[in-house]
Design a protein around this motif. Structure first.
Motif, mmCIF file in Angstrom:
data_model
loop_
_atom_site.group_PDB
_atom_site.id
_atom_site.type_symbol
_atom_site.label_atom_id
_atom_site.label_comp_id
_atom_site.label_asym_id
_atom_site.label_seq_id
_atom_site.Cartn_x
_atom_site.Cartn_y
_atom_site.Cartn_z
ATOM 1 N N THR A 1 0.824 -1.213 0.000
ATOM 2 C CA THR A 1 0.000 0.000 0.000
ATOM 3 C C THR A 1 0.857 1.262 0.000
ATOM 4 O OG1 THR A 1 -0.241 -0.085 2.425
ATOM 5 C CG2 THR A 1 -1.982 -1.112 1.089
ATOM 6 N N GLY A 2 1.923 1.277 0.796
ATOM 7 C CA GLY A 2 2.739 2.473 0.923
ATOM 8 C C GLY A 2 3.728 2.696 -0.202
ATOM 9 N N LYS A 3 4.394 1.641 -0.640
ATOM 10 C CA LYS A 3 5.431 1.795 -1.661
ATOM 11 C C LYS A 3 4.925 1.553 -3.080
ATOM 12 C CE LYS A 3 9.261 0.855 1.427
ATOM 13 N NZ LYS A 3 10.094 2.025 1.352
ATOM 14 N N LEU A 4 3.970 0.635 -3.243
ATOM 15 C CA LEU A 4 3.466 0.341 -4.592
ATOM 16 C C LEU A 4 2.158 1.044 -4.903
ATOM 17 C CD1 LEU A 4 4.275 -3.471 -4.980
ATOM 18 C CD2 LEU A 4 5.729 -1.475 -5.409
ATOM 19 N N GLY A 5 1.499 1.602 -3.898
ATOM 20 C CA GLY A 5 0.261 2.340 -4.136
ATOM 21 C C GLY A 5 -0.977 1.481 -4.313
ATOM 22 N N PHE A 6 -0.902 0.193 -3.952
ATOM 23 C CA PHE A 6 -2.087 -0.661 -4.007
ATOM 24 C C PHE A 6 -3.062 -0.227 -2.914
ATOM 25 C CE2 PHE A 6 0.521 -2.931 -6.743
ATOM 26 C CZ PHE A 6 0.053 -4.177 -7.104
ATOM 27 N N LYS A 7 -4.319 -0.582 -3.081
ATOM 28 C CA LYS A 7 -5.333 -0.294 -2.065
ATOM 29 C C LYS A 7 -5.622 -1.570 -1.270
ATOM 30 C CE LYS A 7 -8.727 2.376 -2.859
ATOM 31 N NZ LYS A 7 -9.960 3.007 -3.340
ATOM 32 N N LYS A 8 -5.755 -1.414 0.031
ATOM 33 C CA LYS A 8 -6.138 -2.560 0.856
ATOM 34 C C LYS A 8 -7.593 -2.868 0.576
ATOM 35 C CE LYS A 8 -6.964 -2.004 5.235
ATOM 36 N NZ LYS A 8 -6.801 -1.798 6.678
ATOM 37 N N LYS A 9 -7.865 -4.105 0.246
ATOM 38 C CA LYS A 9 -9.247 -4.505 -0.027
ATOM 39 C C LYS A 9 -9.822 -5.273 1.156
ATOM 40 C CE LYS A 9 -12.221 -5.565 -3.695
ATOM 41 N NZ LYS A 9 -12.327 -5.568 -5.125
ATOM 42 N N MET A 10 -9.013 -6.142 1.779
ATOM 43 C CA MET A 10 -9.507 -6.960 2.880
ATOM 44 C C MET A 10 -8.377 -7.183 3.876
ATOM 45 S SD MET A 10 -12.114 -8.767 4.050
ATOM 46 C CE MET A 10 -13.185 -8.956 2.635
ATOM 47 N N ASP A 11 -8.719 -7.142 5.148
ATOM 48 C CA ASP A 11 -7.790 -7.499 6.230
ATOM 49 C C ASP A 11 -8.642 -8.008 7.372
ATOM 50 O OD1 ASP A 11 -5.840 -7.830 8.137
ATOM 51 O OD2 ASP A 11 -5.112 -5.761 8.067
ATOM 52 N N SER A 12 -8.834 -9.321 7.410
ATOM 53 C CA SER A 12 -9.719 -9.929 8.394
ATOM 54 C C SER A 12 -9.056 -11.114 9.066
ATOM 55 C CB SER A 12 -11.004 -10.444 7.729
ATOM 56 O OG SER A 12 -11.735 -9.393 7.181
ATOM 57 N N ALA A 13 -9.238 -11.215 10.376
ATOM 58 C CA ALA A 13 -8.767 -12.378 11.110
ATOM 59 C C ALA A 13 -9.682 -13.553 10.787
ATOM 60 C CB ALA A 13 -8.771 -12.097 12.604
ATOM 61 N N ARG B 1 -4.571 -14.113 9.160
ATOM 62 C CA ARG B 1 -5.312 -12.996 8.562
ATOM 63 C C ARG B 1 -5.491 -13.232 7.071
ATOM 64 N NH1 ARG B 1 -1.641 -8.189 10.631
ATOM 65 N NH2 ARG B 1 -2.812 -6.919 9.162
ATOM 66 N N TRP B 2 -6.660 -12.850 6.569
ATOM 67 C CA TRP B 2 -6.932 -12.846 5.123
ATOM 68 C C TRP B 2 -6.721 -11.413 4.674
ATOM 69 C CZ3 TRP B 2 -7.263 -16.051 1.241
ATOM 70 C CH2 TRP B 2 -7.860 -15.639 0.050
ATOM 71 N N ILE B 3 -5.601 -11.175 3.974
ATOM 72 C CA ILE B 3 -5.232 -9.829 3.545
ATOM 73 C C ILE B 3 -5.164 -9.802 2.031
ATOM 74 C CG2 ILE B 3 -3.488 -8.007 3.650
ATOM 75 C CD1 ILE B 3 -2.508 -9.318 6.277
ATOM 76 N N THR B 4 -5.889 -8.874 1.427
ATOM 77 C CA THR B 4 -5.791 -8.700 -0.018
ATOM 78 C C THR B 4 -5.587 -7.225 -0.337
ATOM 79 O OG1 THR B 4 -8.175 -8.441 -0.434
ATOM 80 C CG2 THR B 4 -7.292 -10.687 -0.458
ATOM 81 N N VAL B 5 -4.850 -6.990 -1.429
ATOM 82 C CA VAL B 5 -4.624 -5.649 -1.953
ATOM 83 C C VAL B 5 -4.937 -5.680 -3.439
ATOM 84 C CG1 VAL B 5 -2.910 -5.004 -0.216
ATOM 85 C CG2 VAL B 5 -2.155 -6.110 -2.324
ATOM 86 N N THR B 6 -5.233 -4.521 -3.972
ATOM 87 C CA THR B 6 -5.603 -4.446 -5.383
ATOM 88 C C THR B 6 -4.962 -3.231 -6.039
ATOM 89 O OG1 THR B 6 -7.492 -4.411 -6.906
ATOM 90 C CG2 THR B 6 -7.731 -3.161 -4.885
ATOM 91 N N PRO B 7 -4.536 -3.374 -7.300
ATOM 92 C CA PRO B 7 -4.064 -2.186 -8.015
ATOM 93 C C PRO B 7 -5.222 -1.191 -8.146
ATOM 94 C CG PRO B 7 -3.550 -4.197 -9.242
ATOM 95 C CD PRO B 7 -4.477 -4.574 -8.135
ATOM 96 N N VAL B 8 -4.911 0.085 -8.057
ATOM 97 C CA VAL B 8 -5.951 1.115 -8.094
ATOM 98 C C VAL B 8 -6.817 1.001 -9.345
ATOM 99 C CG1 VAL B 8 -6.358 3.609 -8.149
ATOM 100 C CG2 VAL B 8 -4.596 2.671 -6.650
ATOM 101 N N GLY B 9 -6.218 0.677 -10.477
ATOM 102 C CA GLY B 9 -6.962 0.624 -11.730
ATOM 103 C C GLY B 9 -7.637 -0.702 -12.026
ATOM 104 N N GLN B 10 -7.573 -1.656 -11.099
ATOM 105 C CA GLN B 10 -8.156 -2.976 -11.360
ATOM 106 C C GLN B 10 -8.760 -3.553 -10.070
ATOM 107 O OE1 GLN B 10 -5.417 -5.921 -12.831
ATOM 108 N NE2 GLN B 10 -7.037 -7.174 -13.691
ATOM 109 N N PRO B 11 -9.855 -2.976 -9.617
ATOM 110 C CA PRO B 11 -10.427 -3.391 -8.325
ATOM 111 C C PRO B 11 -11.009 -4.798 -8.300
ATOM 112 C CG PRO B 11 -11.864 -1.820 -9.429
ATOM 113 C CD PRO B 11 -10.598 -1.898 -10.243
ATOM 114 N N ASP B 12 -11.163 -5.440 -9.443
ATOM 115 C CA ASP B 12 -11.721 -6.798 -9.463
ATOM 116 C C ASP B 12 -10.634 -7.876 -9.415
ATOM 117 O OD1 ASP B 12 -10.777 -6.239 -12.023
ATOM 118 O OD2 ASP B 12 -12.306 -7.446 -12.999
ATOM 119 N N PHE B 13 -9.366 -7.476 -9.266
ATOM 120 C CA PHE B 13 -8.257 -8.415 -9.124
ATOM 121 C C PHE B 13 -7.560 -8.135 -7.804
ATOM 122 C CE2 PHE B 13 -3.750 -9.347 -9.371
ATOM 123 C CZ PHE B 13 -3.790 -10.691 -9.674
ATOM 124 N N GLU B 14 -7.209 -9.203 -7.066
ATOM 125 C CA GLU B 14 -6.578 -9.011 -5.773
ATOM 126 C C GLU B 14 -5.338 -9.881 -5.623
ATOM 127 O OE1 GLU B 14 -9.524 -9.078 -2.475
ATOM 128 O OE2 GLU B 14 -10.992 -9.198 -4.108
#
Length: 135
Positions: A23-35, A42-55
């Motif tokens: 998130t900080g260095k590559l600019g991805f958005k956090k999509k999910m962070d759940s125990a 933890r189930w952690i997913t990030v997504t590129p800003v321009g492709q919210p349907d891919f994680e």
């Protein structure tokens, strides 16, 4: 019939470090962070800003697996298959990555189909950032 790819897993050593890097260095958005239950992984997913349907799933094998399975998965950290990412401005992305302290293995190069560069995440996994020629 298979329709599309929705997630790709990247094995990480530390959940918080990995989330901060993507998130900080590559600019991805956090999509999910759940125990996954009390004291569980933890189930952690990030997504590129321009492709919210891919994680990208950031998965820590030490918390998800046990015994030999955990050891085998942990050995893959830093050795996973290269992931290819798309850029609309590779020069700006190159400067941003460099300024963020991201390890660049191969700077911007001109190729017949466009331009690319190769960088590594904090655990050594390689990524190919590409900008295709217009048209």
């Amino acid at each position: 019939m298979i329709q599309r790819v929705t997630h790709v897993t990247v094995y990480v050593k530390n959940d918080d470090e990995a989330l901060a890097f993507f998130t900080g260095k590559l600019g991805f958005k956090k999509k999910m962070d759940s125990a996954m239950g009390p004291g569980g992984p933890r189930w952690i997913t990030v997504t590129p800003v321009g492709q919210p349907d891919f994680e990208l799933t950031l998965l820590n094998p030490a918390t998800w697996f046990k015994g030999e399975e955990a050891a085998i998965a942990s050995e893959q950290i830093g050795r996973q298959a290269m992931i290819i990412l798309d850029s609309d401005d590779i020069d700006t992305d190159h400067r941003t990555l460099k300024d963020a302290g991201v390890t660049i293995d191969l700077g911007v190069r001109e190729l017949p189909w466009g331009r690319d560069l190769i960088f590594r995440d904090l655990y050594g996994n390689r990524y190919n950032l590409v900008q295709s020629k217009q048209g």
